[in-house]
Enzyme design. Structure first.
Site, short mmCIF file in Angstrom:
data_model
loop_
_atom_site.label_atom_id
_atom_site.label_comp_id
_atom_site.label_asym_id
_atom_site.label_seq_id
_atom_site.Cartn_x
_atom_site.Cartn_y
_atom_site.Cartn_z
N GLU A 133 -4.82 -5.06 10.54
CA GLU A 133 -3.80 -4.03 10.72
C GLU A 133 -4.20 -3.51 11.89
O GLU A 133 -4.99 -2.55 12.24
CB GLU A 133 -3.85 -3.04 9.58
CG GLU A 133 -3.54 -3.65 8.08
CD GLU A 133 -2.97 -2.39 7.31
OE1 GLU A 133 -1.79 -2.77 6.87
OE2 GLU A 133 -3.62 -1.60 7.08
N GLY B 217 3.00 -1.38 4.15
CA GLY B 217 3.20 0.13 3.82
C GLY B 217 4.50 0.85 3.48
O GLY B 217 4.91 0.28 2.24
N GLY B 218 5.12 1.37 4.51
CA GLY B 218 6.49 2.12 4.04
C GLY B 218 7.56 1.08 3.25
O GLY B 218 8.17 1.56 2.37
N SER C 236 3.95 -2.16 10.13
CA SER C 236 5.51 -2.34 10.39
C SER C 236 6.05 -3.77 10.05
O SER C 236 6.85 -4.19 10.53
CB SER C 236 5.76 -2.05 11.95
OG SER C 236 5.33 -0.79 12.01
N GLU D 183 -6.65 4.27 8.06
CA GLU D 183 -6.36 5.78 7.90
C GLU D 183 -7.74 6.47 7.37
O GLU D 183 -8.15 7.66 7.50
CB GLU D 183 -5.35 6.06 6.93
CG GLU D 183 -3.87 5.98 7.88
CD GLU D 183 -2.84 5.17 6.96
OE1 GLU D 183 -3.02 5.40 5.67
OE2 GLU D 183 -1.87 4.91 7.49
N ASN E 281 0.69 -1.31 -0.23
CA ASN E 281 0.07 0.05 -0.07
C ASN E 281 1.01 1.33 0.12
O ASN E 281 1.40 1.35 1.16
CB ASN E 281 -0.90 -0.13 1.31
CG ASN E 281 -1.77 1.19 1.37
OD1 ASN E 281 -1.77 2.10 0.54
ND2 ASN E 281 -2.26 1.35 2.60
N TRP E 282 0.82 1.94 -1.05
CA TRP E 282 2.07 2.91 -1.15
C TRP E 282 1.30 4.25 -0.54
O TRP E 282 2.06 5.36 -0.43
CB TRP E 282 2.06 3.44 -2.60
CG TRP E 282 3.36 2.29 -3.25
CD1 TRP E 282 3.87 1.29 -2.69
CD2 TRP E 282 3.99 2.64 -4.67
NE1 TRP E 282 5.00 0.82 -3.64
CE2 TRP E 282 4.86 1.58 -4.58
CE3 TRP E 282 3.71 3.51 -5.75
CZ2 TRP E 282 5.57 1.32 -5.87
CZ3 TRP E 282 4.55 3.28 -6.75
CH2 TRP E 282 5.47 2.32 -6.91
N LYS E 283 0.00 4.14 -0.03
CA LYS E 283 -0.65 5.28 0.45
C LYS E 283 -0.43 6.72 -0.58
O LYS E 283 -0.34 6.42 -1.62
CB LYS E 283 -0.14 5.63 2.08
CG LYS E 283 -0.06 4.25 2.78
CD LYS E 283 0.02 4.53 4.32
CE LYS E 283 -0.07 3.06 4.86
NZ LYS E 283 0.15 3.15 6.40
N HIS F 69 -9.25 0.91 5.17
CA HIS F 69 -7.85 1.24 5.91
C HIS F 69 -8.19 2.08 7.06
O HIS F 69 -9.03 3.01 7.02
CB HIS F 69 -6.97 1.87 4.72
CG HIS F 69 -5.63 1.67 5.34
ND1 HIS F 69 -5.10 2.61 6.39
CD2 HIS F 69 -4.43 0.85 5.47
CE1 HIS F 69 -3.84 2.37 6.91
NE2 HIS F 69 -3.51 1.26 5.94
N GLY G 133 2.95 2.24 10.81
CA GLY G 133 4.13 3.12 10.74
C GLY G 133 4.80 3.45 12.14
O GLY G 133 5.32 4.47 12.12
P1 13P Z 1 3.43 0.32 7.61
O1 13P Z 1 3.87 -1.04 7.03
O2 13P Z 1 4.13 1.53 7.01
O3 13P Z 1 3.49 0.10 8.99
O4 13P Z 1 2.00 0.49 7.01
C1 13P Z 1 0.89 -0.60 7.06
C2 13P Z 1 -0.02 -0.13 6.39
O5 13P Z 1 -1.04 0.42 6.92
C3 13P Z 1 -0.56 -1.01 5.17
O6 13P Z 1 -1.88 -0.83 4.64
#
Ligand code: 13P
Length: 250
Positions: free
Chosen positions: A167, A233-234, A212, A99, A10-12, A97, A173
Protein backbone atom coordinates in the site's frame (compact mmCIF):
# COMPACT_ATOMS: atom_id res chain seq x y z
CA UNK A 1 -0.07 -22.52 -9.29
CA UNK A 2 -1.13 -18.90 -8.74
CA UNK A 3 -2.48 -18.12 -5.26
CA UNK A 4 -6.24 -17.92 -4.93
CA UNK A 5 -7.21 -14.23 -5.09
CA UNK A 6 -8.48 -12.35 -2.05
CA UNK A 7 -10.31 -9.05 -1.89
CA UNK A 8 -10.17 -7.73 1.67
CA UNK A 9 -11.91 -4.64 3.00
CA UNK A 10 -10.39 -2.49 5.72
CA UNK A 11 -13.18 -0.48 7.30
CA UNK A 12 -10.65 1.49 9.43
CA UNK A 13 -12.46 3.53 12.14
CA UNK A 14 -15.75 3.43 10.25
CA UNK A 15 -18.92 1.44 10.64
CA UNK A 16 -21.52 0.65 13.22
CA UNK A 17 -23.98 -2.12 13.92
CA UNK A 18 -26.17 -0.53 11.25
CA UNK A 19 -23.32 -0.90 8.74
CA UNK A 20 -23.55 -4.66 9.11
CA UNK A 21 -26.38 -4.48 6.58
CA UNK A 22 -23.64 -3.82 4.01
CA UNK A 23 -21.95 -7.03 5.10
CA UNK A 24 -25.26 -8.84 4.67
CA UNK A 25 -25.57 -7.36 1.17
CA UNK A 26 -22.02 -8.50 0.37
CA UNK A 27 -22.94 -12.01 1.48
CA UNK A 28 -26.00 -11.83 -0.72
CA UNK A 29 -23.96 -10.79 -3.77
CA UNK A 30 -21.20 -13.32 -3.14
CA UNK A 31 -22.73 -15.88 -5.45
CA UNK A 32 -21.41 -19.30 -6.38
CA UNK A 33 -19.67 -18.00 -9.51
CA UNK A 34 -17.80 -15.34 -7.53
CA UNK A 35 -17.03 -17.75 -4.69
CA UNK A 36 -15.39 -20.02 -7.25
CA UNK A 37 -12.97 -17.25 -8.22
CA UNK A 38 -12.11 -15.09 -5.21
CA UNK A 39 -12.06 -15.04 -1.42
CA UNK A 40 -13.61 -12.09 0.41
CA UNK A 41 -12.78 -10.66 3.82
CA UNK A 42 -13.96 -7.66 5.83
CA UNK A 43 -11.90 -6.15 8.64
CA UNK A 44 -14.27 -4.06 10.76
CA UNK A 45 -13.29 -2.06 13.85
CA UNK A 46 -12.71 -4.25 16.92
CA UNK A 47 -16.10 -3.65 18.59
CA UNK A 48 -17.81 -5.08 15.50
CA UNK A 49 -15.65 -8.17 14.99
CA UNK A 50 -17.86 -10.52 16.98
CA UNK A 51 -21.12 -9.27 15.45
CA UNK A 52 -19.61 -9.23 11.96
CA UNK A 53 -18.40 -12.81 12.41
CA UNK A 54 -21.90 -13.84 13.44
CA UNK A 55 -23.42 -11.91 10.52
CA UNK A 56 -20.98 -13.52 8.06
CA UNK A 57 -21.54 -17.08 9.29
CA UNK A 58 -22.32 -19.38 6.40
CA UNK A 59 -21.43 -16.74 3.79
CA UNK A 60 -17.76 -17.70 3.42
CA UNK A 61 -16.83 -14.03 3.89
CA UNK A 62 -13.92 -14.05 6.35
CA UNK A 63 -13.63 -11.51 9.14
CA UNK A 64 -10.37 -9.91 10.24
CA UNK A 65 -9.08 -7.41 12.78
CA UNK A 66 -7.14 -4.23 11.98
CA UNK A 67 -4.28 -4.61 14.46
CA UNK A 68 -3.42 -6.65 17.53
CA UNK A 69 -1.19 -6.30 20.56
CA UNK A 70 1.90 -8.55 20.74
CA UNK A 71 0.82 -9.96 24.13
CA UNK A 72 -2.15 -12.29 24.47
CA UNK A 73 -3.51 -10.60 27.61
CA UNK A 74 -2.47 -8.32 30.44
CA UNK A 75 -2.42 -4.76 31.71
CA UNK A 76 -2.54 -2.97 28.36
CA UNK A 77 -5.57 -0.70 28.64
CA UNK A 78 -7.35 -0.17 25.36
CA UNK A 79 -5.48 -2.86 23.46
CA UNK A 80 -6.90 -5.93 21.71
CA UNK A 81 -4.97 -9.19 21.47
CA UNK A 82 -4.81 -11.68 18.62
CA UNK A 83 -6.31 -14.27 20.96
CA UNK A 84 -9.32 -11.99 21.51
CA UNK A 85 -9.80 -11.45 17.79
CA UNK A 86 -9.63 -15.19 17.18
CA UNK A 87 -12.08 -15.77 20.03
CA UNK A 88 -14.45 -13.23 18.44
CA UNK A 89 -14.42 -15.12 15.14
CA UNK A 90 -11.63 -13.43 13.16
CA UNK A 91 -9.40 -15.55 10.96
CA UNK A 92 -6.91 -12.81 10.08
CA UNK A 93 -5.59 -9.47 11.23
CA UNK A 94 -3.99 -6.54 9.43
CA UNK A 95 -0.64 -5.54 10.98
CA UNK A 96 1.60 -2.61 10.16
CA UNK A 97 -0.92 -0.56 8.24
CA UNK A 98 0.72 2.76 7.36
CA UNK A 99 -1.80 4.57 9.56
CA UNK A 100 -0.56 2.49 12.53
CA UNK A 101 3.05 3.06 11.52
CA UNK A 102 2.41 6.81 11.23
CA UNK A 103 -0.04 7.65 14.04
CA UNK A 104 0.98 4.96 16.55
CA UNK A 105 4.68 5.03 15.75
CA UNK A 106 4.80 1.31 15.03
CA UNK A 107 8.23 0.23 13.84
CA UNK A 108 9.05 -2.77 11.66
CA UNK A 109 9.95 -4.65 14.86
CA UNK A 110 6.56 -3.78 16.40
CA UNK A 111 4.85 -5.01 13.26
CA UNK A 112 6.82 -8.28 13.29
CA UNK A 113 5.89 -8.84 16.96
CA UNK A 114 2.21 -8.32 16.15
CA UNK A 115 2.42 -10.64 13.14
CA UNK A 116 4.06 -13.34 15.28
CA UNK A 117 1.36 -12.99 17.94
CA UNK A 118 -1.33 -13.28 15.28
CA UNK A 119 0.23 -16.40 13.76
CA UNK A 120 0.63 -17.99 17.21
CA UNK A 121 -3.14 -17.65 17.66
CA UNK A 122 -3.84 -19.26 14.31
CA UNK A 123 -4.65 -16.02 12.51
CA UNK A 124 -3.28 -15.02 9.13
CA UNK A 125 -1.19 -11.85 9.45
CA UNK A 126 -1.84 -9.34 6.67
CA UNK A 127 1.46 -7.45 6.77
CA UNK A 128 1.33 -4.00 5.15
CA UNK A 129 4.28 -2.28 3.50
CA UNK A 130 4.57 0.77 1.28
CA UNK A 131 6.57 3.90 0.62
CA UNK A 132 5.62 7.54 1.20
CA UNK A 133 5.42 10.05 -1.60
CA UNK A 134 8.78 11.58 -0.59
CA UNK A 135 10.39 8.14 -0.63
CA UNK A 136 8.99 7.40 -4.09
CA UNK A 137 10.12 10.77 -5.43
CA UNK A 138 13.60 10.12 -4.02
CA UNK A 139 13.73 6.82 -5.94
CA UNK A 140 13.66 4.82 -2.72
CA UNK A 141 10.35 2.98 -3.10
CA UNK A 142 11.88 -0.45 -3.74
CA UNK A 143 14.45 -0.08 -0.97
CA UNK A 144 11.81 1.00 1.56
CA UNK A 145 9.46 -1.85 0.67
CA UNK A 146 12.32 -4.38 0.80
CA UNK A 147 13.39 -3.12 4.22
CA UNK A 148 9.86 -3.15 5.66
CA UNK A 149 9.22 -6.59 4.22
CA UNK A 150 12.44 -8.06 5.57
CA UNK A 151 11.89 -6.70 9.05
CA UNK A 152 8.09 -6.94 9.40
CA UNK A 153 7.42 -10.46 8.09
CA UNK A 154 8.37 -13.13 10.66
CA UNK A 155 10.56 -16.15 9.85
CA UNK A 156 8.97 -19.16 8.20
CA UNK A 157 6.13 -17.33 6.48
CA UNK A 158 3.72 -19.60 4.59
CA UNK A 159 0.61 -18.96 2.49
CA UNK A 160 -1.49 -19.94 5.52
CA UNK A 161 0.22 -17.63 7.99
CA UNK A 162 1.05 -14.51 5.99
CA UNK A 163 -0.45 -12.23 3.36
CA UNK A 164 1.49 -9.17 2.23
CA UNK A 165 -0.28 -5.95 1.25
CA UNK A 166 1.59 -3.34 -0.77
CA UNK A 167 0.00 0.00 0.00
CA UNK A 168 1.88 3.07 -1.21
CA UNK A 169 1.11 5.66 1.48
CA UNK A 170 0.49 8.38 -1.08
CA UNK A 171 -2.17 6.28 -2.82
CA UNK A 172 -4.25 5.71 0.33
CA UNK A 173 -7.47 7.69 0.35
CA UNK A 174 -6.18 10.09 -2.32
CA UNK A 175 -7.66 8.71 -5.52
CA UNK A 176 -4.09 8.41 -6.83
CA UNK A 177 -2.69 5.05 -7.88
CA UNK A 178 0.71 3.92 -9.14
CA UNK A 179 0.97 2.89 -12.77
CA UNK A 180 0.47 -0.81 -13.40
CA UNK A 181 4.18 -0.99 -14.29
CA UNK A 182 5.10 0.44 -10.89
CA UNK A 183 2.81 -2.02 -9.12
CA UNK A 184 4.30 -4.88 -11.13
CA UNK A 185 7.82 -3.80 -10.22
CA UNK A 186 7.11 -3.68 -6.48
CA UNK A 187 5.12 -6.93 -6.42
CA UNK A 188 7.86 -8.74 -8.35
CA UNK A 189 10.38 -7.53 -5.77
CA UNK A 190 8.15 -8.68 -2.89
CA UNK A 191 7.67 -12.11 -4.47
CA UNK A 192 11.39 -12.52 -5.12
CA UNK A 193 12.36 -11.50 -1.59
CA UNK A 194 9.75 -13.76 0.01
CA UNK A 195 10.83 -16.78 -2.00
CA UNK A 196 14.52 -16.21 -1.38
CA UNK A 197 13.96 -15.86 2.37
CA UNK A 198 11.12 -18.31 3.06
CA UNK A 199 11.61 -20.83 0.28
CA UNK A 200 9.43 -22.12 -2.53
CA UNK A 201 6.27 -22.21 -0.42
CA UNK A 202 6.38 -18.41 -0.43
CA UNK A 203 5.33 -18.48 -4.09
CA UNK A 204 1.85 -19.17 -2.70
CA UNK A 205 1.77 -16.19 -0.33
CA UNK A 206 -0.92 -13.79 -1.45
CA UNK A 207 0.23 -10.30 -2.40
CA UNK A 208 -2.48 -7.66 -2.25
CA UNK A 209 -2.38 -4.18 -3.72
CA UNK A 210 -4.03 -1.41 -1.69
CA UNK A 211 -4.51 2.32 -2.19
CA UNK A 212 -7.51 3.92 -3.92
CA UNK A 213 -8.77 0.65 -5.40
CA UNK A 214 -12.19 1.41 -6.91
CA UNK A 215 -14.59 -0.41 -9.22
CA UNK A 216 -13.26 1.70 -12.12
CA UNK A 217 -9.58 0.72 -11.71
CA UNK A 218 -9.92 -2.75 -10.17
CA UNK A 219 -9.67 -4.69 -13.40
CA UNK A 220 -6.42 -2.99 -14.44
CA UNK A 221 -4.79 -3.25 -11.02
CA UNK A 222 -5.93 -6.83 -10.39
CA UNK A 223 -4.60 -7.86 -13.79
CA UNK A 224 -1.01 -7.02 -12.86
CA UNK A 225 1.43 -9.93 -12.48
CA UNK A 226 1.87 -11.04 -8.85
CA UNK A 227 -1.18 -9.08 -7.70
CA UNK A 228 -3.33 -11.69 -5.96
CA UNK A 229 -6.04 -9.35 -4.79
CA UNK A 230 -6.77 -6.04 -3.13
CA UNK A 231 -6.86 -4.40 0.27
CA UNK A 232 -9.66 -1.89 -0.08
CA UNK A 233 -10.39 1.02 2.25
CA UNK A 234 -13.15 3.50 1.40
CA UNK A 235 -14.72 1.40 -1.34
CA UNK A 236 -15.20 -1.53 1.06
CA UNK A 237 -17.80 0.33 3.11
CA UNK A 238 -20.51 -0.14 0.50
CA UNK A 239 -21.48 -3.59 -0.69
CA UNK A 240 -22.07 -2.43 -4.26
CA UNK A 241 -18.56 -0.99 -4.60
CA UNK A 242 -16.86 -3.88 -2.83
CA UNK A 243 -18.65 -6.47 -4.94
CA UNK A 244 -17.87 -4.49 -8.11
CA UNK A 245 -14.17 -4.65 -7.19
CA UNK A 246 -14.38 -8.37 -6.48
CA UNK A 247 -16.08 -8.78 -9.84
CA UNK A 248 -12.73 -8.00 -11.47
CA UNK A 249 -12.02 -11.70 -10.80
CA UNK A 250 -15.25 -13.02 -12.31
P1 13P B 1 -8.35 3.46 0.31
O1 13P B 1 -8.87 2.31 -0.50
O2 13P B 1 -9.47 4.25 0.97
O3 13P B 1 -7.39 4.30 -0.46
O4 13P B 1 -7.54 2.83 1.54
C1 13P B 1 -6.60 1.83 1.29
C2 13P B 1 -6.18 1.26 2.58
O5 13P B 1 -5.51 1.88 3.38
C3 13P B 1 -6.60 -0.13 2.89
O6 13P B 1 -5.94 -0.64 3.99
Amino acid sequence: MAPRPLVAGNWKMNGSRAALKELAAMAEGYDAALRAKVDLMICPPAPLVFLASAAALGSRIAIGGQTCHPESSGAFTGEVSAAMLADAGASAVIVGHSERRQYNRETDADVAARAKAAIAEGLTAIVCVGETQAEREAGKALAVVARQLGRSVPEGATPQTVIVAYEPVWAIGTGLTPTTDDVAEVHALIRKRLVSRHGRQAAGIRLLYGGSVKPANAKDLMGVADVDGALVGGASLKAADFLAIAAAFR
